[in-house]
Design a protein around this motif. Structure first.
Motif, PDB file in Angstrom:
ATOM      1  N   MET A 173       0.843  -1.150   0.000  1.00 57.95           N
ATOM      2  CA  MET A 173       0.000   0.000   0.000  1.00 57.95           C
ATOM      3  C   MET A 173       0.899   1.227   0.000  1.00 57.95           C
ATOM      4  O   MET A 173       1.856   1.285   0.724  1.00 57.95           O
ATOM      5  N   LYS A 174       0.590   2.184  -0.830  1.00 53.58           N
ATOM      6  CA  LYS A 174       1.377   3.406  -0.883  1.00 53.58           C
ATOM      7  C   LYS A 174       0.560   4.535  -0.302  1.00 53.58           C
ATOM      8  O   LYS A 174      -0.633   4.616  -0.511  1.00 53.58           O
ATOM      9  N   PHE A 175       1.197   5.412   0.459  1.00 49.19           N
ATOM     10  CA  PHE A 175       0.531   6.573   1.034  1.00 49.19           C
ATOM     11  C   PHE A 175       1.109   7.811   0.381  1.00 49.19           C
ATOM     12  O   PHE A 175       2.311   7.991   0.329  1.00 49.19           O
TER      13      PHE A 175
ATOM     14  N   LEU B  75      -7.266  -3.618  -5.865  1.00 49.68           N
ATOM     15  CA  LEU B  75      -7.064  -3.624  -7.308  1.00 49.68           C
ATOM     16  C   LEU B  75      -6.201  -4.804  -7.747  1.00 49.68           C
ATOM     17  O   LEU B  75      -5.872  -4.931  -8.925  1.00 49.68           O
ATOM     18  N   GLY B  76      -5.825  -5.658  -6.801  1.00 45.53           N
ATOM     19  CA  GLY B  76      -5.021  -6.836  -7.117  1.00 45.53           C
ATOM     20  C   GLY B  76      -5.893  -7.973  -7.617  1.00 45.53           C
ATOM     21  O   GLY B  76      -7.097  -7.825  -7.846  1.00 45.53           O
ATOM     22  N   SER B  77      -5.298  -9.150  -7.724  1.00 47.61           N
ATOM     23  CA  SER B  77      -5.995 -10.308  -8.293  1.00 47.61           C
ATOM     24  C   SER B  77      -6.927 -11.016  -7.304  1.00 47.61           C
ATOM     25  O   SER B  77      -7.772 -11.805  -7.723  1.00 47.61           O
ATOM     26  N   ALA B  78      -6.791 -10.754  -6.006  1.00 45.77           N
ATOM     27  CA  ALA B  78      -7.707 -11.359  -5.024  1.00 45.77           C
ATOM     28  C   ALA B  78      -9.103 -10.783  -5.236  1.00 45.77           C
ATOM     29  O   ALA B  78      -9.261  -9.606  -5.558  1.00 45.77           O
TER      30      ALA B  78
ATOM     31  N   LEU C  97      -5.921  -1.276   9.994  1.00 43.48           N
ATOM     32  CA  LEU C  97      -6.323  -1.716   8.675  1.00 43.48           C
ATOM     33  C   LEU C  97      -6.737  -3.180   8.787  1.00 43.48           C
ATOM     34  O   LEU C  97      -6.049  -3.971   9.437  1.00 43.48           O
ATOM     35  N   ASN C  98      -7.865  -3.529   8.194  1.00 43.32           N
ATOM     36  CA  ASN C  98      -8.353  -4.910   8.174  1.00 43.32           C
ATOM     37  C   ASN C  98      -8.764  -5.282   6.762  1.00 43.32           C
ATOM     38  O   ASN C  98      -9.314  -4.443   6.033  1.00 43.32           O
ATOM     39  N   LEU C  99      -8.559  -6.531   6.407  1.00 41.20           N
ATOM     40  CA  LEU C  99      -9.141  -7.089   5.196  1.00 41.20           C
ATOM     41  C   LEU C  99     -10.539  -7.545   5.574  1.00 41.20           C
ATOM     42  O   LEU C  99     -10.723  -8.202   6.594  1.00 41.20           O
TER      43      LEU C  99
ATOM     44  N   PRO D  20      -8.478 -16.368  -3.678  1.00 40.44           N
ATOM     45  CA  PRO D  20      -7.105 -15.996  -3.319  1.00 40.44           C
ATOM     46  C   PRO D  20      -6.426 -15.211  -4.439  1.00 40.44           C
ATOM     47  O   PRO D  20      -6.803 -15.329  -5.600  1.00 40.44           O
ATOM     48  N   GLY D  21      -5.447 -14.403  -4.075  1.00 37.57           N
ATOM     49  CA  GLY D  21      -4.679 -13.618  -5.031  1.00 37.57           C
ATOM     50  C   GLY D  21      -3.932 -12.508  -4.313  1.00 37.57           C
ATOM     51  O   GLY D  21      -3.877 -12.463  -3.087  1.00 37.57           O
ATOM     52  N   ASP D  22      -3.378 -11.617  -5.078  1.00 39.86           N
ATOM     53  CA  ASP D  22      -2.606 -10.500  -4.529  1.00 39.86           C
ATOM     54  C   ASP D  22      -3.519  -9.340  -4.166  1.00 39.86           C
ATOM     55  O   ASP D  22      -4.564  -9.136  -4.783  1.00 39.86           O
ATOM     56  N   LEU D  23      -3.089  -8.581  -3.174  1.00 37.31           N
ATOM     57  CA  LEU D  23      -3.768  -7.342  -2.790  1.00 37.31           C
ATOM     58  C   LEU D  23      -2.905  -6.177  -3.251  1.00 37.31           C
ATOM     59  O   LEU D  23      -1.688  -6.190  -3.058  1.00 37.31           O
TER      60      LEU D  23
END
Length: 182
Positions: free
Chosen positions: A1-3, A118-121, A157-159, A168-171
């Motif tokens: 995550m970028k801030f 926006l990842g593959s998950a 922060l929580n998923l 499953p996939g990348d976040l």
């Protein structure tokens, strides 16, 4: 995550000009071309700086089992902090003034009031909350807080499930934040 960060500042300065001559003609005849200027304003302190280490921050939240998120409805909590320093408030102002308040806004792509992955998950959104349990929605300020000595603000922060089928996939996502204070 970028801030990414931006800071806005609230300040006011008032300048007033008054003339005390009775009438322009009388003043010129009597040789009394007088007046006075009242100037009021504020001496503003330097803005706070946000301690970020590097301009692009990455928060690695590790790997999480789909079964845990399905069972609990969310992943484990991850704490992150925003630290302000170099603020010009005196200790007295920080402890007693009602003017030393701040608001923070986190912004990014929305997923039903949370932050979109926006990842593959699939089936996962990201929830950010403050220690009082207020949940951040993209583009909306959290409630006002007080600037305290130390100027460190913790958030979690929580998923969470976004009601789609979890795959499953990348976040991957970018969340920007803005701090407004006076």
């Amino acid at each position: 995550m970028k801030f990414w960060l931006s800071i806005s500042f609230i300040f006011t300065t008032l300048v007033s000009v008054y003339s005390s001559a009775s009438s322009g003609a009388e003043a010129m005849i009597a040789g009394q071309n007088t007046g006075h200027v009242n100037i009021t304003g504020s001496i503003m302190g330097t803005p706070c700086t946000i301690e970020v280490g590097e301009p692009d921050q990455t928060l690695n939240i590790g790997n999480h089992a789909v079964s845990h998120i399905i069972k609990e409805g969310r992943g484990p909590e991850h704490i992150f902090s925003i630290q302000l320093y170099g603020c010009s408030f005196s200790e007295y102002e920080t402890q007693s003034s009602t003017n030393n308040i701040f608001r923070i806004m986190f912004d990014g792509e929305t997923d039903f009031g949370h932050f979109r992955n926006l990842g593959s998950a699939n089936g996962i959104a990201i929830m950010i909350s403050d220690p009082q349990g207020n949940i951040a929605s993209p583009g909306r300020h959290l409630p006002y807080g007080r600037l305290e000595k130390g100027m460190r603000f913790d958030y979690s922060l929580n998923l969470i499930s976004n009601q789609d089928t979890i795959q499953p996939g990348d976040l991957q996502l970018t969340i920007r934040f803005r701090i407004d204070y006076n």
